[in-house]
Design a protein around this motif. Structure first.
Motif, PDB file in Angstrom:
ATOM      1  N   ALA A 141      63.870  74.580  30.318  1.00  0.00           N
ATOM      2  CA  ALA A 141      63.883  74.168  28.902  1.00  0.00           C
ATOM      3  C   ALA A 141      65.320  74.139  28.385  1.00  0.00           C
ATOM      4  O   ALA A 141      65.752  75.008  27.615  1.00  0.00           O
ATOM      5  CB  ALA A 141      63.011  75.107  28.076  1.00  0.00           C
ATOM      6  N   HIS A 145      65.454  67.707  27.600  1.00  0.00           N
ATOM      7  CA  HIS A 145      64.574  68.249  28.639  1.00  0.00           C
ATOM      8  C   HIS A 145      64.355  67.175  29.696  1.00  0.00           C
ATOM      9  O   HIS A 145      64.241  65.987  29.361  1.00  0.00           O
ATOM     10  CB  HIS A 145      63.231  68.670  28.025  1.00  0.00           C
ATOM     11  CG  HIS A 145      62.405  69.465  28.984  1.00  0.00           C
ATOM     12  ND1 HIS A 145      61.611  68.865  29.933  1.00  0.00           N
ATOM     13  CD2 HIS A 145      62.296  70.793  29.173  1.00  0.00           C
ATOM     14  CE1 HIS A 145      61.026  69.819  30.667  1.00  0.00           C
ATOM     15  NE2 HIS A 145      61.424  70.990  30.225  1.00  0.00           N
ATOM     16  N   ASN A 204      69.730  65.968  36.368  1.00  0.00           N
ATOM     17  CA  ASN A 204      68.581  66.852  36.112  1.00  0.00           C
ATOM     18  C   ASN A 204      68.264  67.731  37.325  1.00  0.00           C
ATOM     19  O   ASN A 204      68.048  68.933  37.188  1.00  0.00           O
ATOM     20  CB  ASN A 204      67.334  66.030  35.763  1.00  0.00           C
ATOM     21  CG  ASN A 204      67.372  65.453  34.357  1.00  0.00           C
ATOM     22  OD1 ASN A 204      66.741  64.440  34.070  1.00  0.00           O
ATOM     23  ND2 ASN A 204      68.111  66.076  33.443  1.00  0.00           N
TER      24      ASN A 204
END
Ligand SMILES: [Zn+2]
Length: 471
Positions: free
Chosen positions: A351, A297, A48
């Protein structure tokens, strides 16, 4: 291009990202406590925050990215006893396992990757400063504590009340001024590793490490501090307490990734064993596992299932097949271009699910352009898709993935060859030529290929022993 908006855990709002110094971004991500091989729950934050880093780089920033290694900890000492190895050998072994996992997932190496044990000097300096400022105390038992009642603010990230807080479970309460005071430094226990300090020999508390290393590499104030949701309390609250009590600005923004869950629960160690990165990489390529881990996400839980992983692999292969076809048709590798829809999605607090929809749309347009023979449109789609994949760390033309076999052709050729050998073996058995059928089986076995006869016919796999790592 619209500007980047990011969520801040501290304010619980999404706001425009403005770096402290124009054009530069400093990020500190809490890294692993190296005491076991990584499962996918451990590496999700790596993926991430790598997407964040790549997007910032793509947006023109110069990014300094720090991810530490916690190489001294109770868990490592317990593991050392269990494995009958020195603690430092255990730490090194699992640090390497994490490094390998990050590399397989194409997570860019951090700019600097400090180990806790290499920064005891900076930790002692920070404790000295905290004692001088009246925020910390050494009661004489070899521990050093932070006095939480003296803090101007505490628990701002998790929004808890100090009076509701349970005693910090990290030391003997008899020496604490308040049971909620937490240990910056822990006195040495007999037989445990220790480092000398003005207050006695001991070892660092986990929280102190990150405050000291963030200051060493990013300065008193920096842009973004990241980590998994489970680190908000106590780890990140205590990092803030230490650094602010030292007079530092510390992190301007806090970002936290959600967990990988299995059956709705945070991945446990027992479940995690089968979901270790190196285990999953036996059935799926690193680029596909990365695609899957990065697809949700970062603030959403990712509910793991083998079916969802397989589906993600199939979807990724469709994109890859289009890019490969475009290379055949156009005679060139696509040039990465960031499309507007993708860019808008990434600027909206990363996003990714919306960004993936923009890739699907480009794929749809590209495939119909192949059918209609519109090569300009094929090139346009291919360039945009490659640009998006690059930011997501899943560019199949990236040299990081070449060794993983960026096309299926090798795997297909191997599968075909083995099936041919198995068909020959089956034919030999039918004509009762057992000498030949055994020779084929033994020949495959010598190559490390194991044949299993199942109700659906023979299945092959590559024996793990041939990998030679000894792990
Ligand atoms: Zn940390």
């Amino acid at each position: 291009m619209s500007s980047l908006n990011l969520y801040d855990t501290a304010t619980r709002t999404t706001s425009a990202f403005v770096p402290l110094k124009a054009g530069e971004v400093g990020i500190y991500l809490c890294g692993a406590t190296v005491q076991a091989p990584p499962h996918i729950g451990h590496v999700r934050s790596g993926v991430n925050f790598d997407i964040l880093r790549r997007w910032l780089i793509k947006s023109g920033y110069n990014v300094t990215f720090i991810r530490n290694v916690t190489d001294i900890d109770d868990k490592i000492l317990h593991k050392a006893v269990h494995e009958e190895s020195p603690w430092w050998a255990v730490a090194m072994k699992y640090e390497r396992a994490f490094t390998d996992a990050y590399a397989a997932l194409n997570v860019l190496p951090p700019t600097y990757e400090p180990r806790a044990t290499g920064h005891v000097t900076q930790m002692i300096e920070l404790m000295q400063l905290l004692i001088e400022r009246g925020a910390a105390y050494a009661p004489g038992n070899g521990d050093v504590y932070l006095e939480v009642r003296k803090l101007q603010s505490y628990l701002t990230l998790s929004r808890q009340k100090l009076d509701d807080l349970m005693p910090a479970a990290d030391a003997d309460e008899t020496y604490k001024r308040d049971v909620r005071d937490f240990a910056l430094w822990k006195a040495a226990k007999p037989g445990d590793p220790s480092w000398p300090t003005p207050w006695g020999a001991g070892r660092p508390g986990w929280h102190l490490e990150c405050s000291a290393m963030a200051k060493a590499y990013l300065g008193e104030s920096f842009d973004i501090h990241g980590g998994g949701l489970d680190l908000i309390f106590p780890h990140h609250e205590n990092e803030i307490a230490q650094s602010e009590a030292a007079g530092y600005g510390f992190a301007a923004r806090w970002m936290h990734n959600a967990w990988v869950t299995a059956s709705g629960e945070k991945m446990s160690k027992s479940l995690g064993n089968s979901l270790q990165v190196h285990e999953l990489l036996k059935s799926v390529r690193g680029i596909e596992l990365r695609w899957y881990l990065g697809s949700a996400h970062y603030r959403s839980m990712l509910e793991f299932s083998h079916e969802a992983l397989a589906e993600a692999s199939v979807n990724f292969r469709r994109i890859e097949a289009f890019l490969n076809r475009s290379v055949e048709l156009l005679g060139k590798v696509p040039t990465p271009v960031v499309g507007k829809a993708f860019s808008d999605a990434m600027n909206d607090d990363l996003a990714v699910p919306t960004a993936l929809a923009s890739i699907s749309e480009a794929l749809r347009i590209g495939n119909s352009a192949i059918t209609s023979g519109d090569m300009t449109a094929v090139a346009h789609s291919a360039d945009e898709i490659r640009g998006a994949l690059e930011v997501l760390g899943c560019d199949p033309f990236d040299s990081a993935f070449v060794s993983q076999g960026s096309s299926d052709e090798m795997t297909q050729a191997l599968d075909g060859t083995i099936k041919l050998a198995l068909a020959q073996r089956e034919a030999a058995r039918i004509r009762k030529d057992f000498e030949s059928s055994d020779a084929i089986r033994d020949g495959l076995k010598a190559l490390g290929i194991v044949i299993e006869d199942t109700a659906q016919g023979p299945r092959w796999s590559i024996s793990q022993k041939t990998e030679g790592s000894g792990s």
